[in-house]
Scaffold this motif. Sequence first.
Motif, PDB file in Angstrom:
ATOM      1  N   ASN A   1       0.852  -1.178   0.000  1.00 60.52           N
ATOM      2  CA  ASN A   1       0.000   0.000   0.000  1.00 60.52           C
ATOM      3  C   ASN A   1       0.894   1.236   0.000  1.00 60.52           C
ATOM      4  O   ASN A   1       1.732   1.376   0.892  1.00 60.52           O
ATOM      5  CB  ASN A   1      -0.900  -0.014   1.240  1.00 60.52           C
ATOM      6  CG  ASN A   1      -1.960   1.068   1.188  1.00 60.52           C
ATOM      7  OD1 ASN A   1      -1.876   2.010   0.396  1.00 60.52           O
ATOM      8  ND2 ASN A   1      -2.964   0.946   2.029  1.00 60.52           N
ATOM      9  N   PRO A   2       0.786   2.124  -0.990  1.00 61.91           N
ATOM     10  CA  PRO A   2       1.671   3.290  -1.041  1.00 61.91           C
ATOM     11  C   PRO A   2       1.680   4.124   0.241  1.00 61.91           C
ATOM     12  O   PRO A   2       2.687   4.728   0.590  1.00 61.91           O
ATOM     13  CB  PRO A   2       1.112   4.103  -2.214  1.00 61.91           C
ATOM     14  CG  PRO A   2       0.438   3.103  -3.085  1.00 61.91           C
ATOM     15  CD  PRO A   2      -0.127   2.079  -2.148  1.00 61.91           C
ATOM     16  N   SER A   3       0.550   4.151   0.963  1.00 63.37           N
ATOM     17  CA  SER A   3       0.503   4.937   2.197  1.00 63.37           C
ATOM     18  C   SER A   3       1.409   4.354   3.282  1.00 63.37           C
ATOM     19  O   SER A   3       1.732   5.035   4.250  1.00 63.37           O
ATOM     20  CB  SER A   3      -0.933   5.029   2.713  1.00 63.37           C
ATOM     21  OG  SER A   3      -1.445   3.749   3.003  1.00 63.37           O
ATOM     22  N   SER A   4       1.839   3.073   3.113  1.00 61.31           N
ATOM     23  CA  SER A   4       2.746   2.452   4.081  1.00 61.31           C
ATOM     24  C   SER A   4       4.214   2.690   3.749  1.00 61.31           C
ATOM     25  O   SER A   4       5.090   2.244   4.484  1.00 61.31           O
ATOM     26  CB  SER A   4       2.493   0.933   4.140  1.00 61.31           C
ATOM     27  OG  SER A   4       1.133   0.659   4.367  1.00 61.31           O
ATOM     28  N   MET A   5       4.477   3.370   2.644  1.00 61.65           N
ATOM     29  CA  MET A   5       5.856   3.612   2.214  1.00 61.65           C
ATOM     30  C   MET A   5       6.553   4.566   3.203  1.00 61.65           C
ATOM     31  O   MET A   5       6.018   5.632   3.509  1.00 61.65           O
ATOM     32  CB  MET A   5       5.842   4.229   0.811  1.00 61.65           C
ATOM     33  CG  MET A   5       7.219   4.432   0.213  1.00 61.65           C
ATOM     34  SD  MET A   5       7.798   2.943  -0.581  1.00 61.65           S
ATOM     35  CE  MET A   5       9.144   3.606  -1.571  1.00 61.65           C
ATOM     36  N   PRO A   6       7.733   4.190   3.724  1.00 60.36           N
ATOM     37  CA  PRO A   6       8.453   5.091   4.645  1.00 60.36           C
ATOM     38  C   PRO A   6       8.835   6.402   3.953  1.00 60.36           C
ATOM     39  O   PRO A   6       8.915   6.482   2.722  1.00 60.36           O
ATOM     40  CB  PRO A   6       9.700   4.282   5.021  1.00 60.36           C
ATOM     41  CG  PRO A   6       9.366   2.863   4.706  1.00 60.36           C
ATOM     42  CD  PRO A   6       8.419   2.918   3.545  1.00 60.36           C
ATOM     43  N   ALA A   7       9.083   7.438   4.747  1.00 56.27           N
ATOM     44  CA  ALA A   7       9.439   8.750   4.214  1.00 56.27           C
ATOM     45  C   ALA A   7      10.793   8.704   3.522  1.00 56.27           C
ATOM     46  O   ALA A   7      11.668   7.910   3.903  1.00 56.27           O
ATOM     47  CB  ALA A   7       9.471   9.769   5.352  1.00 56.27           C
TER      48      ALA A   7
END
Length: 600
Positions: A389-395
């Motif tokens: 899920n792209p929203s779980s991608m770290p900064a």
Amino acid sequence: MSLEYTRNFCIIAHIDHGKSTLADKLLLETHTIAAREMNYNQVLDNMDIEQERGITIKLHAIMMKYQASDGNEYTYNMVDTPGHVDFTYEVSRSLAACEGAILVVDATQGVEAQTITNLYLAIDAGLDIIPVLNKVDLQSAMIDDVSNQVIELLGCKKEDILLASAKAGIGISELLEAIQTRIPAPKGDPNGTLRCLIFDSIFDSYRGSIVYMRVFDGTISVGDEILFMSNKTKYRVEEIGTLRLGRESRKTLTAGDVGYLIAGVKNVKDTRVGDTITSFRNPATEPISGFKESKPMVFAGLYPQNAEAYTELRDSLDKLSLNDSSLQFEPETSIALGFGFRCGFLGLLHMEIIQERLEREFNQSLVTTVPNVEYRVITETGETIEVDNPSSMPAPGSFDYVEEPYVKAQIITPSEYVGAIMKLATERRAIYKTTTYIDATRADIQYEFPLSEIIFDFYDKLKSVSRGYASLDYEFLEYRQSDLVKLDILLNGDPVDAFSTIVHRDKAFEWGKKLCTKLRELIPRHMFEVAIQAAIGAKIIARESVRAMRKDVTAKCYGGDISRKRKLLEKQKEGKKRMKQIGRIEVPQEAFLAILQIGD
């Protein structure tokens, strides 16, 4: 019945090569069904979606009785399998339950990509192959050319290839005889320890989970206590039987038989496809081997349009996952869409079919987020984080590098389209491997693709540039390091997680610009200006604006000093600014699918 009078086989082919029509003719020829029961084509394809689209989605098992030329009656257990690349998992389940396979090749189309893939699956499973050229009665049939392709592929003799036309009923009796003579009888010990392979299951509201199985060793009877080996759960057999057009109950099933089992299983997760059933009192020490778990390749979020329908959606997914064990899901929350589920699919067609089945069979109204693949983020400490899920991608800056899945792709095409296909593949970051020629007019091109580049519209584009003649098949290869970034979409400075996606850095600007342009067309005008921005981290790379609806406040000024008009405009400007701070942007549902159309 003795094992020597039983034959278990499946039918494999590329999509639309006449596989389901051939299955229907075998059922008619063996009097398993009467002509009056043929009220629609593709009897085994009994789902509405299958009949509308003309494709097989679910495998279907059925038993036939055949009076052979040697005077003996044989039991044929046939499994009709899907042909599309997304349903290769269904094919592997069929192969695990059979000793032989009928390989159907369209005489007007020739060998295609999925033909080769399914054939290799059958060979790896140790099955005996009967090659059949279908549609030989058509004027466009290329019998000699396609026969040579099959000989090249199988290494067989020309007389081993059967000529048939499922629609016209040509060659059906010869095929039935070949099944008896060329496919071996199943091996197994009817008196040994019970071992049955679960190759499919369905859910019944009244009977619970109904298991479709192949008995490899031993005998199973009504009243027996059985054990599912993967989770060590115990049940008592309530009903067993064979599979005709409906279910026919029997008292016992023995080694070599294919049938069904009902044991009052209410927990849908107890009947895992690929599991081994054994006796509770005398259990087997080893489960049946050679069966692979399905691995989802495409992920997307499914959300109910009405938040109150969340529980219904969960129950619907539970029941559907029993009927389609390759579907995986877990709960997730989106700021924009509320509560929903993150679902894993085998491919984009599989996702489309699941969504349609949920809407038709379970009356669900759904919003689907942008599909994406699973990435691996490697941190500076060497830890691996799986991101679906792209929203779980770290900064950015908080990890070392990102890996994405690559697939080995095979494209079979007429030679005149090779140039156009190579250009398309280059645009999708493909790594060229080899080109071989099946014959003078058909090429087999091998590539390595990032999976994310082909799950959206690559298949459609491939069909367009080849005028429908090219065919595609792919299989997972490995994860490789890539320069990937998370692309966020901001509406008035606030990120919308449902629009986030992971793209290659070289394509980020083009992707962001097209998406902002598409959203500008889809988001309705508000009383204040809506800024649509594409960003990588804190860096804005593209922007579009939806103009505000505004009242002409100077209309009542029919003269006088300009300062009066300016004062009214400044007052309106302040009001718009305040409205922008507290206003809520309405995003229509079609905007969530905007990414799917940005290449159009």
